[in-house]
Scaffold this motif. Structure first.
Motif, PDB file in Angstrom:
ATOM      1  N   UNK A 238      -8.709  -6.166  -3.773  1.00  0.00           N
ATOM      2  CA  UNK A 238      -8.929  -5.066  -2.833  1.00  0.00           C
ATOM      3  C   UNK A 238      -9.090  -5.610  -1.424  1.00  0.00           C
ATOM      4  N   UNK A 239      -8.700  -4.829  -0.429  1.00  0.00           N
ATOM      5  CA  UNK A 239      -8.852  -5.266   0.946  1.00  0.00           C
ATOM      6  C   UNK A 239      -8.980  -4.060   1.862  1.00  0.00           C
ATOM      7  N   UNK A 240      -9.292  -4.343   3.106  1.00  0.00           N
ATOM      8  CA  UNK A 240      -9.242  -3.344   4.172  1.00  0.00           C
ATOM      9  C   UNK A 240      -8.002  -3.603   5.019  1.00  0.00           C
ATOM     10  N   UNK A 241      -7.437  -2.536   5.561  1.00  0.00           N
ATOM     11  CA  UNK A 241      -6.253  -2.667   6.415  1.00  0.00           C
ATOM     12  C   UNK A 241      -6.478  -1.865   7.688  1.00  0.00           C
ATOM     13  N   UNK A 242      -6.254  -2.508   8.839  1.00  0.00           N
ATOM     14  CA  UNK A 242      -6.479  -1.868  10.127  1.00  0.00           C
ATOM     15  C   UNK A 242      -5.237  -1.982  10.994  1.00  0.00           C
ATOM     16  N   UNK A 243      -4.697  -0.851  11.381  1.00  0.00           N
ATOM     17  CA  UNK A 243      -3.599  -0.802  12.343  1.00  0.00           C
ATOM     18  C   UNK A 243      -3.812   0.427  13.212  1.00  0.00           C
ATOM     19  N   UNK A 260     -10.575   2.977  12.304  1.00  0.00           N
ATOM     20  CA  UNK A 260     -11.162   2.872  10.976  1.00  0.00           C
ATOM     21  C   UNK A 260     -10.238   2.080  10.062  1.00  0.00           C
ATOM     22  N   UNK A 261     -10.834   1.233   9.239  1.00  0.00           N
ATOM     23  CA  UNK A 261     -10.063   0.416   8.307  1.00  0.00           C
ATOM     24  C   UNK A 261      -9.795   1.202   7.027  1.00  0.00           C
ATOM     25  N   UNK A 262      -8.563   1.205   6.586  1.00  0.00           N
ATOM     26  CA  UNK A 262      -8.138   1.854   5.357  1.00  0.00           C
ATOM     27  C   UNK A 262      -8.263   0.886   4.187  1.00  0.00           C
ATOM     28  N   UNK A 263      -8.558   1.396   2.997  1.00  0.00           N
ATOM     29  CA  UNK A 263      -8.612   0.510   1.826  1.00  0.00           C
ATOM     30  C   UNK A 263      -7.213   0.354   1.249  1.00  0.00           C
ATOM     31  N   UNK A 264      -6.954  -0.800   0.662  1.00  0.00           N
ATOM     32  CA  UNK A 264      -5.611  -1.117   0.180  1.00  0.00           C
ATOM     33  C   UNK A 264      -5.695  -2.232  -0.853  1.00  0.00           C
ATOM     34  N   UNK A 265      -4.543  -2.564  -1.423  1.00  0.00           N
ATOM     35  CA  UNK A 265      -4.435  -3.740  -2.289  1.00  0.00           C
ATOM     36  C   UNK A 265      -3.744  -4.856  -1.529  1.00  0.00           C
ATOM     37  N   UNK A 266      -4.316  -6.034  -1.627  1.00  0.00           N
ATOM     38  CA  UNK A 266      -3.710  -7.232  -1.043  1.00  0.00           C
ATOM     39  C   UNK A 266      -3.154  -8.067  -2.175  1.00  0.00           C
TER      40      UNK A 266
END
Length: 279
Positions: A238-243, A260-266
């Motif tokens: 799991x990770x956070x993603x920010x763009x 805000x950072x979105x949750x995602x899979x890395x």
């Protein structure tokens, strides 16, 4: 930055799910029933990807996990502070406008792009040969000497050629990766000759929690990406993603500094590249 070898290959699987993949999901639900996080469905997902030329060595996480939404911002600093931290105040301004600043001394320079990306380059040579651990310590010492915190870095890629070494670090927050933050350090022997850094600071955790995408569904979306044929997925985390350019800035700051950072899979590939898969 050399995106072929370095930080992140972003494949952002957004809300659009094409008919082919929807069909795959439907057929496989019937075939292996009952739940997508069942071991049988995970095995079938790996099998489908294998048939498409994509090997999954990592365990597929179970569904249902959530993470708190983060209020984040790109790391920034003032021109005077950067001059002090890198050159003890002796750097001169070679270029300077809203989008690009260059501070320079006789042997080194620091470029600041969009007030947030730092590229340091130095004219240094060394005949020393360092192990990966020794090179990592040199890199961390270099960052600490310039007042960068190092307790939020995770080394995920290292490549050596002769006495040259490239180290890639990712940001972590409470043991989860934060993308797309990176610090790349290039050494010749025991000398840092280049740093490329785009970093993210966590301002606060919000009260809101966001569920992670269904891992199996995210993986099956990769079936339509021919560029991944012959590749191996080594890790899934799991990770956070920010763009901020994709979501707008919270405070409407220039060039998308905060959001805000979105949750995602890395997903980490063989060769050091990464995939970040969103909803």
């Amino acid at each position: 930055m050399n995106w072929e070898k370095a930080k992140t290959v972003l494949i952002v699987a957004l809300l659009i799910t094409d008919l082919f993949l929807a069909g795959v999901l439907y057929v496989d639900r019937i075939r292996v029933a009952p739940a997508e996080n069942a071991a049988a469905f995970h095995r079938e997902t790996k099998s489908l990807l294998k048939e498409a030329g994509i090997t999954v060595e990592a365990d597929i996480p179970k569904d249902g996990s959530t993470l708190p939404v983060l209020d984040v911002a790109y790391e920034t600093d003032t021109e005077n502070n950067l001059n002090r931290r890198f050159f003890r105040g002796h750097g001169r301004i070679a270029e300077g406008d809203d989008r690009r600043l260059v501070l320079r001394t006789a042997r080194a320079q620091l470029k600041v792009l969009d007030k947030r990306r730092l590229i340091y380059e130095a004219d240094s040579t060394s005949n020393a040969f360092l192990s990966e651990k020794e090179a990592e310590k040199k890199a961390l010492d270099f960052l600490e000497a310039r007042e960068f915190p190092t307790d939020d870095l995770a080394l995920f890629y290292s490549e050596a050629s002769g006495n040259r070494r490239k180290l890639m670090f990712t940001k972590t927050y409470k043991n989860n990766y934060v993308e797309s933050a990176y610090t790349e350090i290039d050494l010749v022997g025991d000398k840092v000759v280049r740093m490329d850094r785009l970093w993210i600071d966590v301002i606060d955790e919000t009260d809101e929690r966001e569920p992670l995408p269904m891992a199996t569904q995210s993986l099956l979306r990769l079936l339509s990406h021919d560029s991944l044929k012959g590749r191996t997925i080594k890790k899934i985390d799991p990770c956070y993603y920010f763009n901020p350019e994709e979501q707008g800035a919270v405070e409407n700051l220039s060039h998308g500094i905060r959001g805000y950072a979105t949750v995602a899979w890395r997903m980490e590939l063989d060769g050091g590249e990464e995939l970040v898969l969103l909803h």
